[in-house]
Design a protein around this motif. Structure first.
Motif, PDB file in Angstrom:
ATOM      1  N   GLU A  71      32.479 149.628  -1.919  1.00 33.01           N
ATOM      2  CA  GLU A  71      33.079 150.114  -3.204  1.00 33.01           C
ATOM      3  C   GLU A  71      33.876 150.459  -2.864  1.00 33.01           C
ATOM      4  OE1 GLU A  71      31.305 153.323  -5.898  1.00 33.01           O
ATOM      5  OE2 GLU A  71      30.066 151.813  -5.440  1.00 33.01           O
ATOM      6  N   ALA A  72      35.003 151.245  -1.936  1.00 29.91           N
ATOM      7  CA  ALA A  72      36.120 151.432  -1.736  1.00 29.91           C
ATOM      8  C   ALA A  72      36.510 150.454  -1.449  1.00 29.91           C
ATOM      9  CB  ALA A  72      35.957 152.338  -0.315  1.00 29.91           C
ATOM     10  N   LYS A  73      35.694 149.509   0.051  1.00 30.63           N
ATOM     11  CA  LYS A  73      36.649 147.915   0.002  1.00 30.63           C
ATOM     12  C   LYS A  73      37.100 147.151  -0.823  1.00 30.63           C
ATOM     13  CE  LYS A  73      35.437 146.165   5.053  1.00 30.63           C
ATOM     14  NZ  LYS A  73      34.911 145.568   5.033  1.00 30.63           N
ATOM     15  N   ALA A  74      35.954 147.064  -1.339  1.00 28.28           N
ATOM     16  CA  ALA A  74      36.490 145.749  -3.184  1.00 28.28           C
ATOM     17  C   ALA A  74      37.949 146.960  -4.034  1.00 28.28           C
ATOM     18  CB  ALA A  74      34.845 146.225  -3.958  1.00 28.28           C
ATOM     19  N   ALA A  75      37.416 148.022  -4.125  1.00 27.57           N
ATOM     20  CA  ALA A  75      38.427 148.703  -4.960  1.00 27.57           C
ATOM     21  C   ALA A  75      40.114 148.027  -3.990  1.00 27.57           C
ATOM     22  CB  ALA A  75      38.413 149.991  -5.071  1.00 27.57           C
ATOM     23  N   GLU A  76      39.927 148.933  -3.006  1.00 29.55           N
ATOM     24  CA  GLU A  76      41.397 148.697  -2.564  1.00 29.55           C
ATOM     25  C   GLU A  76      41.827 146.698  -2.513  1.00 29.55           C
ATOM     26  OE1 GLU A  76      42.058 148.482   2.504  1.00 29.55           O
ATOM     27  OE2 GLU A  76      41.141 150.798   1.628  1.00 29.55           O
ATOM     28  N   GLY A  77      40.492 146.337  -2.289  1.00 23.33           N
ATOM     29  CA  GLY A  77      41.001 145.043  -2.015  1.00 23.33           C
ATOM     30  C   GLY A  77      41.666 144.267  -3.846  1.00 23.33           C
ATOM     31  N   GLU A  78      40.886 145.136  -4.625  1.00 24.90           N
ATOM     32  CA  GLU A  78      41.279 145.010  -6.235  1.00 24.90           C
ATOM     33  C   GLU A  78      42.976 146.249  -6.586  1.00 24.90           C
ATOM     34  OE1 GLU A  78      39.152 146.841  -9.363  1.00 24.90           O
ATOM     35  OE2 GLU A  78      37.385 145.304  -8.932  1.00 24.90           O
ATOM     36  N   ALA A  79      43.140 146.364  -6.043  1.00 27.81           N
ATOM     37  CA  ALA A  79      44.058 147.225  -5.656  1.00 27.81           C
ATOM     38  C   ALA A  79      45.620 146.691  -5.291  1.00 27.81           C
ATOM     39  CB  ALA A  79      44.180 148.352  -4.776  1.00 27.81           C
ATOM     40  N   GLN A  80      45.173 145.998  -3.559  1.00 28.95           N
ATOM     41  CA  GLN A  80      46.206 145.049  -3.110  1.00 28.95           C
ATOM     42  C   GLN A  80      46.471 144.125  -4.643  1.00 28.95           C
ATOM     43  OE1 GLN A  80      44.289 144.632   0.416  1.00 28.95           O
ATOM     44  NE2 GLN A  80      45.454 146.346   1.313  1.00 28.95           N
ATOM     45  N   GLN A 135      22.134 156.357   5.056  1.00 31.43           N
ATOM     46  CA  GLN A 135      23.541 155.018   5.750  1.00 31.43           C
ATOM     47  C   GLN A 135      23.135 154.510   4.516  1.00 31.43           C
ATOM     48  OE1 GLN A 135      23.940 155.352   8.201  1.00 31.43           O
ATOM     49  NE2 GLN A 135      25.113 153.455   8.350  1.00 31.43           N
ATOM     50  N   GLU A 136      22.368 153.796   3.612  1.00 31.72           N
ATOM     51  CA  GLU A 136      22.675 152.902   2.527  1.00 31.72           C
ATOM     52  C   GLU A 136      23.287 153.796   1.165  1.00 31.72           C
ATOM     53  OE1 GLU A 136      17.993 150.849   2.423  1.00 31.72           O
ATOM     54  OE2 GLU A 136      18.132 152.910   1.268  1.00 31.72           O
ATOM     55  N   ILE A 137      22.909 154.478   1.242  1.00 31.22           N
ATOM     56  CA  ILE A 137      24.305 155.464   0.477  1.00 31.22           C
ATOM     57  C   ILE A 137      26.054 155.569   0.690  1.00 31.22           C
ATOM     58  CG2 ILE A 137      25.152 157.133  -1.003  1.00 31.22           C
ATOM     59  CD1 ILE A 137      22.350 158.135  -1.152  1.00 31.22           C
ATOM     60  N   LEU A 138      25.823 155.566   2.294  1.00 30.93           N
ATOM     61  CA  LEU A 138      27.652 155.926   3.675  1.00 30.93           C
ATOM     62  C   LEU A 138      27.820 154.196   2.671  1.00 30.93           C
ATOM     63  CD1 LEU A 138      29.540 157.058   4.734  1.00 30.93           C
ATOM     64  CD2 LEU A 138      28.261 156.309   6.125  1.00 30.93           C
ATOM     65  N   GLU A 139      26.637 153.016   2.537  1.00 28.80           N
ATOM     66  CA  GLU A 139      27.797 151.628   2.683  1.00 28.80           C
ATOM     67  C   GLU A 139      27.455 151.212   1.938  1.00 28.80           C
ATOM     68  OE1 GLU A 139      23.754 149.598   4.962  1.00 28.80           O
ATOM     69  OE2 GLU A 139      24.274 150.301   6.935  1.00 28.80           O
ATOM     70  N   ALA A 140      27.073 151.604   0.439  1.00 26.60           N
ATOM     71  CA  ALA A 140      27.129 151.205  -0.497  1.00 26.60           C
ATOM     72  C   ALA A 140      28.654 151.595  -0.785  1.00 26.60           C
ATOM     73  CB  ALA A 140      26.547 151.964  -1.600  1.00 26.60           C
ATOM     74  N   ALA A 141      29.005 153.160  -1.004  1.00 28.58           N
ATOM     75  CA  ALA A 141      30.200 153.861  -0.808  1.00 28.58           C
ATOM     76  C   ALA A 141      31.566 152.864  -0.430  1.00 28.58           C
ATOM     77  CB  ALA A 141      30.369 155.529  -0.446  1.00 28.58           C
ATOM     78  N   GLN A 142      31.219 152.542   1.097  1.00 33.49           N
ATOM     79  CA  GLN A 142      32.466 152.324   2.199  1.00 33.49           C
ATOM     80  C   GLN A 142      32.571 150.551   1.254  1.00 33.49           C
ATOM     81  OE1 GLN A 142      30.202 151.686   6.220  1.00 33.49           O
ATOM     82  NE2 GLN A 142      31.921 154.041   5.946  1.00 33.49           N
TER      83      GLN A 142
END
Ligand code: SF4
Ligand code: SF4
Length: 211
Positions: free
Chosen positions: A194-203, A185-192
């Motif tokens: 990270e993905a959110k941060a990357a999305e924010g950066e791209a935007q 669960q923690e791995i999944l949360e960390a991956a999510q």
């Protein structure tokens, strides 16, 4: 006199029996407070450690038929079947196979392959009814590895696999002791995250006016 001796012996034996029962039960009670070390396979599975040496994965297109894997294998196991192509003056790989009924999963072939076309997966369920089925050809070797964490039918258990740092024996640990490594669960949360941060950066970079 004989009667009294009989009573004395009987009392002694009863005490001895009670002592043995107590000893036996003390082991039972001791185990009741310990953390279980078994999992309900196949509904629960341990997540193999990072450098687990499971079934070998092979990428046909990357292989240059150099046969290094055969030479470094302690039993010369991989079968590299190639033909010399006169036009290109290169070896043309026809077939590649490894017999997992004989392989000792030492990882030498993976370590020395110059093109990294071999890798070790975390697959360990290789049971078959016929031992010749363990002789994997390049198609079977090329199959993408199975991951415990991606199978919705099983509960992946990381907690049991890793003890806290520096601890060697699992038995004396308190039940709720925090293990090393992350829970799925923690791995999944960390991956999510990270993905959110990357999305924010791209935007943010998209929104920036071009000079
Ligand atoms: S060492 Fe690698 S590239 Fe060479 S034959 Fe073996 S698998 Fe192919
Ligand atoms: S893992 Fe070891 S035994 Fe198995 S094929 Fe590779 S070198 Fe040979």
């Amino acid at each position: 006199m004989g009667f009294l001796k009989q009573v004395g012996d009987y009392a002694k034996e009863s005490l001895q029996a009670a002592k043995y029962i107590g000893q036996g039960l003390s082991v039972t009670f001791d185990h009741m407070s310990r953390r279980p070390v078994t999992v309900q396979y196949p509904y629960e599975k341990l997540i193999p450690s990072e450098r687990f040496r499971g079934r070998i994965h092979f990428e046909f297109d990357k292989c240059i038929a150099c046969e290094v894997c055969v030479r470094v294998c302690p039993i010369n196991l991989p079968v590299v079947d190639w033909e010399f192509d006169k036009a290109t003056k290169k070896k043309d790989l026809k077939h590649y196979s490894i017999d997992f009924g004989v392989c000792i999963f030492c990882g030498n072939c993976v370590e020395y392959c110059p093109t990294n076309c071999l890798s070790m997966t975390e697959e360990y369920e290789l049971a078959v009814y016929e031992r010749h089925e363990l002789n994997y050809d390049n198609v079977a070797l090329g199959r993408l590895p199975y991951k415990v964490t991606q199978d919705p039918m099983v509960t992946p258990l990381r907690e049991l696999a890793y003890l806290p740092k520096g601890v060697m024996g699992p038995h004396d640990l308190p039940v709720n002791a925090r293990r090393a490594g992350q829970m799925p669960q923690e791995i999944l949360e960390a991956a999510q995250k990270e993905a959110k941060a990357a999305e924010g950066e791209a935007q943010a970079s998209e929104a920036k006016p071009k000079e």
